[in-house]
Design an enzyme around this catalytic site. Sequence first.
Site, PDB file in Angstrom:
ATOM      1  CB  THR A   1      -1.099  -0.114   1.327  1.00  0.00           C
ATOM      2  OG1 THR A   1       0.119   0.434   2.344  1.00  0.00           O
ATOM      3  CG2 THR A   1      -1.830  -1.306   1.683  1.00  0.00           C
TER       4      THR A   1
ATOM      5  CB  ILE B   1       0.844  -0.435   6.929  1.00  0.00           C
ATOM      6  CG1 ILE B   1       0.221   0.891   6.932  1.00  0.00           C
ATOM      7  CG2 ILE B   1       2.074  -0.295   7.511  1.00  0.00           C
ATOM      8  CD1 ILE B   1      -1.059   1.379   7.667  1.00  0.00           C
TER       9      ILE B   1
ATOM     10  CB  VAL C   1       7.195  -0.043   9.244  1.00  0.00           C
ATOM     11  CG1 VAL C   1       6.938   1.149   9.283  1.00  0.00           C
ATOM     12  CG2 VAL C   1       5.878  -0.747   9.605  1.00  0.00           C
ATOM     13  CE  LYS C   2       5.680   1.483   0.192  1.00  0.00           C
ATOM     14  NZ  LYS C   2       4.347   1.111  -0.887  1.00  0.00           N
ATOM     15  CB  ILE C   3      11.363   3.385   6.290  1.00  0.00           C
ATOM     16  CG1 ILE C   3      11.030   2.860   7.862  1.00  0.00           C
ATOM     17  CG2 ILE C   3      12.836   4.557   6.591  1.00  0.00           C
ATOM     18  CD1 ILE C   3      11.713   3.094   8.501  1.00  0.00           C
TER      19      ILE C   3
END
Length: 371
Positions: free
Chosen positions: A46, A110, A141-143
């Site tokens: 996403t 996300i 977790v998207k960084i």
Amino acid sequence: MSNTDRLAQLSQAGVSIWLDDLSRERLTSGNLAELIRDKHVVGVTTNPTIFAGALSNGEAYDEQVRELAERGADLHAAVRELTTTDVRNAADLFRDVYTATGGVDGRVSIEVDPGLARDTEKTVAEAQDLWKTVDRPNILVKIPATEQGLPAITRTLAEGISVNVTLIFSVERYRAVIEAFFAGLEQAKANGHDLKGIQSVASFFVSRVDSEVDKRLEAIGTDEALALRGEAAIANARLAYAAYEELFASERWAALKADGANPQRPLWASTGVKNPEYSDTRYVDELVVAGTVNTMPEKTLFAAADHAEVVGDKVSGTGARAQEVFDKLSAAGIDIADVFLTLENEGVEKFDKSWAELLDTVTGQLDKAKG
């Protein structure tokens, strides 16, 4: 060949098929479950643009919005609850895939607030909060891989949190991402975390590279320049894979692997073809190699199911030929470093704009529910 067979071939070639989309409608209608069952989809990504689109269309979120309005939830709390609910439910839907693959797939990503992309401390804090809020072992977790994001990646991994590094455009930055990954795992081990439980992917953007480079080649207009259209993105991805092979053959990685670490898989992102002159499965067909992920918008997924040409590994051992393409691009007058800087800045700006649109949409929905 049936369309299921084409996707099965891709999966059997070692490419994990992830869907680049998520919405409440996909979850409640059974659509996502069907894609898992019938289209070999083993993960979901996403981003702020996807959530902005999902929340602005249809009525799927109305009931939860009314509940949030009745509770007096503020805007940011409402957005957090709406998006993490979808991600949590998707993670539950993928739990069997997660178990069957030993935690490699069955992953749902996300992203941290893109407005924090240039702020290390706030990115780390939000990554930790998202991990705790969703509370599922199979999320990522998207960084963003900005300069400020690199230390955030290391510190987040050091806390035992699985990470999807996003917005990678250049091989130089990708090498820095891998270094940040290694450092994060080393710190995680020192902090007492079991490395077996940490997963990571590095999302290397593909089609946007062709879009930017082709525009510049057409502006140059020479025969040599025009002949290079459509070559940059695939060559860039293949150079990235050559860097992956090199760094994951290092003694540093060998030591981490001995401690149970999982490799950070390359993920081909932005695989929807922007130029209608190119095959709509170009960034699937040309990037087949075991141990990678291809995250596709639904349109590309269905195109690949219908007519992808999966003929084996198209990436391993192609680094030298890919470098020749970049040498020709430079000779034709393309400023490669400026291309990548432009794409990173645009990527952050686009997600920031989408996040603002998401906030505006939820503001309107909350006001309507209160009214």
